[in-house]
Design an enzyme around this catalytic site. Structure first.
Site, PDB file in Angstrom:
ATOM      1  N   ASP A 103       0.840  -1.200   0.000  1.00  0.00           N
ATOM      2  CA  ASP A 103       0.000   0.000   0.000  1.00  0.00           C
ATOM      3  C   ASP A 103       0.871   1.245   0.000  1.00  0.00           C
ATOM      4  O   ASP A 103       1.821   1.338   0.792  1.00  0.00           O
ATOM      5  CB  ASP A 103      -0.829   0.024   1.298  1.00  0.00           C
ATOM      6  N   GLU A 107     -14.227  -1.432  -1.712  1.00  0.00           N
ATOM      7  CA  GLU A 107     -14.445  -1.521  -0.263  1.00  0.00           C
ATOM      8  C   GLU A 107     -15.735  -0.804   0.139  1.00  0.00           C
ATOM      9  O   GLU A 107     -15.997   0.336  -0.300  1.00  0.00           O
ATOM     10  CB  GLU A 107     -13.250  -0.903   0.494  1.00  0.00           C
TER      11      GLU A 107
END
Ligand code: KIV
Length: 280
Positions: free
Chosen positions: A85, A184
């Site tokens: 990330d 998400e």
């Protein structure tokens, strides 16, 4: 030798309608568990900040922290594709910054790919990184680095305007060359529609069962934390309390002088000890 998962494997899995498994991991031990369990992808998520470093949210995580943990994960992952990330403010300011930081992330950890949050507005950045040869996973919907702007960890895309924008975001990431996109915190119907509309794999977390794959946080899968538990989390084990119990049992045996027992102890010639006892 184990065959390494690559972007081509993921594309093939989408085509064959084979679900993709992804879990986060943050160090050698957790990555070994995820890799041994057969995860196709391991994400060194910036959730690191919350579940490992004890920060309130992901905003304070630095690239140096991601690289430090990413290196350990890469050492353990023999088959899974590891994705690092990019933390907050390492890719939003300029495309050049983003490329430099993505380059550092893969060069210093040895992981093949990076993930960043954002849709249409990040498409040019994704394109620049991909053109330099670095696979990028996108992340749209409930994007934790924008928690302030979203007004909290709230489900995204429930109304028509937001749902339309998320579809545009997914298509823009696909056009920009992303190899997959994390969806998400969106309604399952939208997760299904985006999955149908784009040719790259969708990896859902709180986005329903029709995504091409699923991702969950390591500590959530294993029940290693007792705090925050969003609706989309399912614990597949509950190891927090057994771990505390084991720690307590250890502490008790130390206090009672029951540990270490003879079988945990080294020995030596008694005569030597006797001589030392007399001399000193
Ligand atoms: O940081 C993270 O763990 C993530 C996943 C939850 C997708 O971004």
């Amino acid at each position: 030798m184990t065959k390494r998962i690559t972007t081509l494997t993921l594309a093939g899995m989408k085509e064959n309608k084979e679900k993709i498994t992804m879990a986060t991991a943050y160090d050698y031990a957790s990555a070994k568990v995820a890799d041994d369990a057969g995860m196709e992808m391991i994400l060194v998520g910036d959730s690191l900040g919350m579940v490992v470093l004890g920060y309130e949210n992901t905003l304070g995580v630095t690239l140096a922290e991601m690289i430090h943990h990413g290196k350990a994960v890469v050492r353990a992952a023999k088959r899974a594709m590891v994705v690092i990330d990019l933390p907050f403010m390492t890719y939003q300011v300029t495309k050049e910054d983003a490329l430099r930081n993505a380059g550092r992330a893969i060069q210093e950890t040895g992981a093949p790919a990076v993930k960043l949050e954002g849709g249409e507005e990040m498409a040019k950045t994704v394109e620049k990184i991909v053109r330099a040869g670095i696979p990028v996973v996108g992340h749209i919907g409930l994007t934790p680095q924008s928690v302030g702007q979203m007004g909290g960890f709230v489900v995204q895309g429930k109304n028509e305007r937001m749902a339309r924008q998320l579809l545009k975001d997914a298509l823009a990431l696909e056009d920009a060359g992303a190899c997959a996109v994390v969806l998400e915190g969106i309604p399952w119907q939208l997760g299904q529609l985006i999955t149908e509309k784009i040719t790259i794999p969708t990896i859902g977390i709180g986005a329903g069962v029709y995504c091409d794959g699923q991702v969950l946080v390591y500590h959530d899968i294993l029940g290693l934390q007792t705090e925050l538990r969003p609706k989309f989390v399912k614990q597949f084990g509950q190891f927090y309390h057994p771990m505390v119990d084991a720690m307590r049992a250890y502490a008790k045996e130390v206090k009672d002088a029951a540990f270490p027992a003879p079988e945990h102890t080294f020995t030596m010639d008694e005569n030597i000890i006797e001589r030392l006892r007399e001399k000193f």
